[in-house]
Design an enzyme around this catalytic site. Structure first.
Site, PDB file in Angstrom:
ATOM      1  N   THR A 207       0.916  -1.140   0.000  1.00  0.00           N
ATOM      2  CA  THR A 207       0.000   0.000   0.000  1.00  0.00           C
ATOM      3  C   THR A 207       0.954   1.187   0.000  1.00  0.00           C
ATOM      4  O   THR A 207       2.126   1.011   0.331  1.00  0.00           O
ATOM      5  CB  THR A 207      -0.819   0.013   1.311  1.00  0.00           C
ATOM      6  OG1 THR A 207      -1.668  -1.125   1.338  1.00  0.00           O
ATOM      7  CG2 THR A 207      -1.695   1.237   1.452  1.00  0.00           C
TER       8      THR A 207
ATOM      9  N   GLY B 182      -0.603  -3.094   5.217  1.00  0.00           N
ATOM     10  CA  GLY B 182      -0.671  -4.459   5.726  1.00  0.00           C
ATOM     11  C   GLY B 182      -1.929  -5.146   5.223  1.00  0.00           C
ATOM     12  O   GLY B 182      -2.523  -4.731   4.226  1.00  0.00           O
ATOM     13  N   ILE B 183      -2.316  -6.201   5.901  1.00  0.00           N
ATOM     14  CA  ILE B 183      -3.506  -6.957   5.490  1.00  0.00           C
ATOM     15  C   ILE B 183      -4.761  -6.170   5.881  1.00  0.00           C
ATOM     16  O   ILE B 183      -5.001  -5.918   7.066  1.00  0.00           O
ATOM     17  CB  ILE B 183      -3.522  -8.344   6.167  1.00  0.00           C
ATOM     18  CG1 ILE B 183      -2.254  -9.123   5.818  1.00  0.00           C
ATOM     19  CG2 ILE B 183      -4.773  -9.127   5.768  1.00  0.00           C
ATOM     20  CD1 ILE B 183      -2.090  -9.490   4.366  1.00  0.00           C
ATOM     21  N   GLY B 184      -5.544  -5.806   4.870  1.00  0.00           N
ATOM     22  CA  GLY B 184      -6.678  -4.921   5.097  1.00  0.00           C
ATOM     23  C   GLY B 184      -7.642  -5.410   6.161  1.00  0.00           C
ATOM     24  O   GLY B 184      -8.118  -4.627   7.001  1.00  0.00           O
TER      25      GLY B 184
ATOM     26  N   ASP C 124      -9.129  -1.678   3.302  1.00  0.00           N
ATOM     27  CA  ASP C 124      -9.072  -0.746   4.445  1.00  0.00           C
ATOM     28  C   ASP C 124      -8.594   0.645   4.028  1.00  0.00           C
ATOM     29  O   ASP C 124      -8.867   1.633   4.719  1.00  0.00           O
ATOM     30  CB  ASP C 124      -8.093  -1.270   5.503  1.00  0.00           C
ATOM     31  CG  ASP C 124      -6.672  -1.286   4.949  1.00  0.00           C
ATOM     32  OD1 ASP C 124      -6.387  -2.146   4.087  1.00  0.00           O
ATOM     33  OD2 ASP C 124      -5.877  -0.422   5.331  1.00  0.00           O
TER      34      ASP C 124
END
Ligand code: GLY
Length: 307
Positions: A168, A218-220, A199
């Site tokens: 991102t 990072g991981i949404g 996110d």
């Protein structure tokens, strides 16, 4: 007031697939220098954030704009958000294709009454703004998708998260009037279902008030479950220092096994960052010099520079 800036190009477990330490450092430092120069010349925090996000969206090693990862159906759908801390105003686009700079769409929505648009609405906005059609696909991302597709996405089924899919980009700025802004842009998690919402275009991943501003990576789903950006900003608004707010939020995220990172500024000029992943690709300008977090590996969950 002395302007401050922090930017990120994602988080993950290594810098290898991003081209290595020297290449990532060169890109991040050049973009931090260029964006900070705008702040020195009197740009508002929101304009500097848009400029920084555009530069990061143009850099193909980062997963946003050109160089975005592909979804399960082989298409690119990007999301971006912009938040003006002074007016506490959020705008964003979700799952837009064929745009060079999704952050520009979020910026165009700032004065509107409808401020978060998804797929068809975002495509319509692109046409209204006369943005020339741009294909953000790169050969590298296509190759990665073809490789991952082999064996009917067996890597995904084994829950292996490719490094490129944790990317991102984000920019947080404090301008010479003491105004804060945050922007975040992404190609998403990669290989996700059609219609999945990142996110990055939610206050969980990008949030600002007059007190503090945060952009996450990072991981949404992990960021949404923690509501990381808002959590940190609200803690500062309620009186915690930025360093303590980010440290507490990262500690909680770690306990919950989240895979994420965050960059932040507060209105006093403090700069902070945190991660539960192994590496955070961030660089900052404190008014005197540029620094970065690229070799910050180990147990620490957060760090900060005070003004
Ligand atoms: N943080 C980017 C995403 O998961 O979509």
């Amino acid at each position: 007031m002395q302007p401050k800036l922090i930017i990120h190009g994602g988080a993950g477990s290594s810098l290898k697939d991003k081209g290595g330490l020297a290449a990532v450092r060169q890109d991040l430092h050049a973009i931090a220098r260029n964006t900070y120069e705008c702040l020195l010349q009197g740009a508002s925090a929101i304009d500097a954030v848009v400029k920084g996000c555009q530069l990061l969206e143009d850099a193909p090693r980062f997963n946003a704009g050109t160089g975005s990862v592909l979804q399960a159906d082989g298409q690119i759908r990007m999301s971006a958000a912009l938040m003006d801390g002074t007016r506490q105003r959020f705008s964003g686009v979700i799952n837009v294709s064929r745009a060079p700079h999704p952050i520009d769409l979020a910026n165009a929505l700032q004065p509107e009454s409808d401020r978060v648009l998804s797929d068809y609405g975002a495509a319509e906005l692109l046409r209204e703004l006369h943005v020339p059609i741009h294909d953000p696909l790169t050969d590298l991302r296509l190759h990665e998708w073809i490789e991952e597709r082999k064996g009917n996405f067996s890597r995904k089924m084994a829950d292996v998260v490719a490094e490129s899919r944790r990317g991102t980009i984000g920019v947080v700025a404090l301008d010479n009037s003491g105004c804060l802004a945050a922007g975040t842009s992404t190609g998403g998690k990669g290989l996700e279902r059609i219609g999945r919402v990142s996110d990055s275009a939610m206050p969980a991943g990008n949030y600002a008030t007059q007190h503090a501003a945060v952009s996450c990576t990072g991981i949404g789903e992990d960021i949404i479950d923690e509501c990381t950006a808002t959590r940190i900003v609200v803690r500062v608004t309620d009186g915690l220092s930025l360093a303590d707010a980010i440290a507490k939020s990262m500690q909680e995220a770690k306990v919950n096994n989240r895979d994420l990172g965050a960059i932040a500024l507060d209105v006093t000029g403090a700069i902070a960052w945190g991660k539960t992943s192994e590496v955070l690709l961030a660089a900052y300008h404190d008014g005197t010099q540029i620094g970065d977090t690229l070799e910050w590996i180990g147990d620490g969950l957060s760090d900060a520079l005070s003004n």
